[in-house]
Write a protein that holds these residues in place. Structure first.
Motif, PDB file in Angstrom:
ATOM      1  N   GLY A  65       0.808  -1.158   0.136  1.00 26.93           N
ATOM      2  CA  GLY A  65       0.215  -0.079   0.071  1.00 26.93           C
ATOM      3  C   GLY A  65       0.741   1.490   0.053  1.00 26.93           C
ATOM      4  N   LEU A  66       0.934   2.001  -1.138  1.00 33.24           N
ATOM      5  CA  LEU A  66       1.956   3.168  -1.254  1.00 33.24           C
ATOM      6  C   LEU A  66       1.514   4.296  -0.548  1.00 33.24           C
ATOM      7  N   SER A  67       0.347   4.131  -0.133  1.00 28.89           N
ATOM      8  CA  SER A  67      -0.248   5.614   0.746  1.00 28.89           C
ATOM      9  C   SER A  67       0.587   5.550   1.974  1.00 28.89           C
ATOM     10  N   PHE A  68       1.281   4.339   2.218  1.00 27.96           N
ATOM     11  CA  PHE A  68       1.909   4.282   3.735  1.00 27.96           C
ATOM     12  C   PHE A  68       3.535   4.371   3.461  1.00 27.96           C
ATOM     13  N   SER A  69       3.733   4.998   2.155  1.00 24.18           N
ATOM     14  CA  SER A  69       5.585   4.914   2.129  1.00 24.18           C
ATOM     15  C   SER A  69       6.212   5.859   2.826  1.00 24.18           C
ATOM     16  N   GLU A  70       5.395   6.552   3.518  1.00 28.04           N
ATOM     17  CA  GLU A  70       6.212   7.359   4.602  1.00 28.04           C
ATOM     18  C   GLU A  70       5.942   6.910   6.157  1.00 28.04           C
ATOM     19  N   ASP A  71       5.240   6.024   6.162  1.00 27.89           N
ATOM     20  CA  ASP A  71       4.899   5.254   7.580  1.00 27.89           C
ATOM     21  C   ASP A  71       5.655   4.184   7.520  1.00 27.89           C
ATOM     22  N   VAL A  72       6.955   4.422   8.194  1.00 30.07           N
ATOM     23  CA  VAL A  72       7.951   3.229   8.244  1.00 30.07           C
ATOM     24  C   VAL A  72       7.746   2.651   9.831  1.00 30.07           C
ATOM     25  N   ARG A  73       7.699   1.281   9.742  1.00 28.98           N
ATOM     26  CA  ARG A  73       7.453   0.531  11.041  1.00 28.98           C
ATOM     27  C   ARG A  73       8.381  -0.554  11.262  1.00 28.98           C
ATOM     28  N   PRO A  74       9.473  -0.505  12.011  1.00 32.32           N
ATOM     29  CA  PRO A  74      10.667  -1.378  11.990  1.00 32.32           C
ATOM     30  C   PRO A  74      10.181  -2.382  12.675  1.00 32.32           C
ATOM     31  N   ASN A 125       1.964  -5.659   6.187  1.00 29.59           N
ATOM     32  CA  ASN A 125       0.896  -4.726   6.503  1.00 29.59           C
ATOM     33  C   ASN A 125       1.577  -3.557   5.816  1.00 29.59           C
ATOM     34  N   ALA A 126       0.717  -2.406   5.439  1.00 30.88           N
ATOM     35  CA  ALA A 126       1.034  -1.093   4.845  1.00 30.88           C
ATOM     36  C   ALA A 126       2.104  -1.382   3.811  1.00 30.88           C
ATOM     37  N   ALA A 127       3.140  -0.707   3.863  1.00 29.71           N
ATOM     38  CA  ALA A 127       4.287  -0.553   3.022  1.00 29.71           C
ATOM     39  C   ALA A 127       5.553  -1.184   3.509  1.00 29.71           C
ATOM     40  N   ASN A 128       5.326  -2.234   4.600  1.00 25.72           N
ATOM     41  CA  ASN A 128       6.610  -2.572   5.033  1.00 25.72           C
ATOM     42  C   ASN A 128       7.538  -3.324   4.175  1.00 25.72           C
ATOM     43  N   LEU A 129       6.939  -4.197   3.255  1.00 26.14           N
ATOM     44  CA  LEU A 129       7.592  -4.804   2.114  1.00 26.14           C
ATOM     45  C   LEU A 129       8.537  -3.846   1.264  1.00 26.14           C
ATOM     46  N   TYR A 130       7.875  -2.720   0.896  1.00 22.04           N
ATOM     47  CA  TYR A 130       8.438  -1.857   0.057  1.00 22.04           C
ATOM     48  C   TYR A 130       9.458  -1.172   0.881  1.00 22.04           C
ATOM     49  N   SER A 161       8.648  -7.548  -3.972  1.00 23.28           N
ATOM     50  CA  SER A 161       7.259  -7.535  -4.508  1.00 23.28           C
ATOM     51  C   SER A 161       7.047  -6.522  -5.313  1.00 23.28           C
ATOM     52  N   GLY A 162       6.280  -6.717  -6.561  1.00 22.72           N
ATOM     53  CA  GLY A 162       5.972  -5.657  -7.422  1.00 22.72           C
ATOM     54  C   GLY A 162       4.598  -5.557  -7.394  1.00 22.72           C
ATOM     55  N   VAL A 163       4.046  -5.767  -6.416  1.00 18.61           N
ATOM     56  CA  VAL A 163       2.402  -5.818  -6.540  1.00 18.61           C
ATOM     57  C   VAL A 163       1.731  -4.680  -5.585  1.00 18.61           C
ATOM     58  N   TYR A 164       0.962  -3.932  -6.215  1.00 14.45           N
ATOM     59  CA  TYR A 164       0.274  -2.686  -5.602  1.00 14.45           C
ATOM     60  C   TYR A 164      -1.106  -2.866  -5.315  1.00 14.45           C
TER      61      TYR A 164
END
Length: 266
Positions: free
Chosen positions: A125-134, A165-170, A241-244
């Protein structure tokens, strides 16, 4: 080699976007089967969907559009699609995704190399690209071949789902600089949205026939099928992953009847 199986319901615009991303895939030897359960109208009447289907056909792909009613639950719909599969590999694809051009080829290469039951590309989910969750980015690579593994709710292995979740993989694949030229397999609890199965292996564990044991308003049918395939043959995720995700509102509002909580894994 591949049947791409897409269940859809009340999402013609999203479906058109998903189909369009299939038009640009580097791997070309696939058939597309779309099954629509829209009760009021048809997804196939949409001009956007028709245009995407025509492009796929112009590229030489066989395309089948089916109407499947009445609705008897998500698992029954997936089983209906599985019954249409004739290829060695079946890629179940949700109707609200966007795929990078290399995704189908990467999934096929990985499942052929690993000889496991399924390989998935989890959605971002690229809307979470600024939401970093280590704290949710714990990654367990497969250092050897993918092997069978039993994963159940409540175990430490179950917590792997948080990576998706979110953009963790990204964030993870950017940090590790993992590219499609050198993909890596990793351990999963399950994968939603884009999963390629060995068709014979999925059928050998019963596919989605367990729909008969569930109330129609269930969810988690893809999770239960993957857990059963993983227990018998192994399964994995692949990075990058290349799936959005198109991040549309869910069409499944009631999630109280969760298949992996209601039926046994093995």
């Amino acid at each position: 080699m591949i049947d791409i199986l897409i269940p859809t319901y009340c999402r013609p615009a999203a479906l058109a976007v998903t189909l369009t991303s299939l038009c640009a895939q580097t791997y070309r030897d696939f058939r597309v089967v779309v099954s629509d359960q829209t009760e009021d109208g048809s997804a196939f009447e949409s001009g956007e969907v028709q245009a995407a289907l025509r492009v796929l056909q112009s590229h030489g792909h066989v395309v089948e559009t089916l109407k499947h009613l009445p609705r008897k639950g998500l698992a029954e719909h997936r089983q209906f699609l599985l019954n249409q599969a004739i290829a060695p590999y079946a890629l179940f694809l949700d109707d609200d995704l966007i795929l990078e051009p290399w995704v189908v080829e990467c999934l096929l290469t990985t499942i052929q190399t690993e000889q496991c039951g399924f390989v998935g590309s989890a959605v971002i989910g690229l809307s979470f690209s600024e939401d970093v969750r280590p704290h949710q980015q714990i990654l367990e690579f497969w250092e050897g071949p993918v092997e069978p593994e039993i994963v159940r709710s409540g175990t430490p292995q179950w917590e792997r789902y948080k990576l998706h979740n979110a953009a963790n993989l990204y964030h993870v694949q950017q940090q590790l600089k993992i590219t499609p030229d050198h993909p890596r397999t990793y351990r999963v609890a399950w994968i939603g949205g884009c999963v390629m199965y060995d068709t014979t292996k999925l059928r050998s564990v019963g596919g989605f026939e367990f729909w008969r044991e569930l109330p129609p308003n269930h969810c988690g049918e893809d999770v239960l099928a993957q857990l059963r395939v993983m227990a018998a043959f192994g399964g994995c995720g692949v990075l990058p992953s290349g799936v959005y995700h198109q991040e549309l509102p869910t069409t499944i509002r009631d999630r109280s009847m969760d298949a992996p909580q209601l039926l046994p894994v093995v």
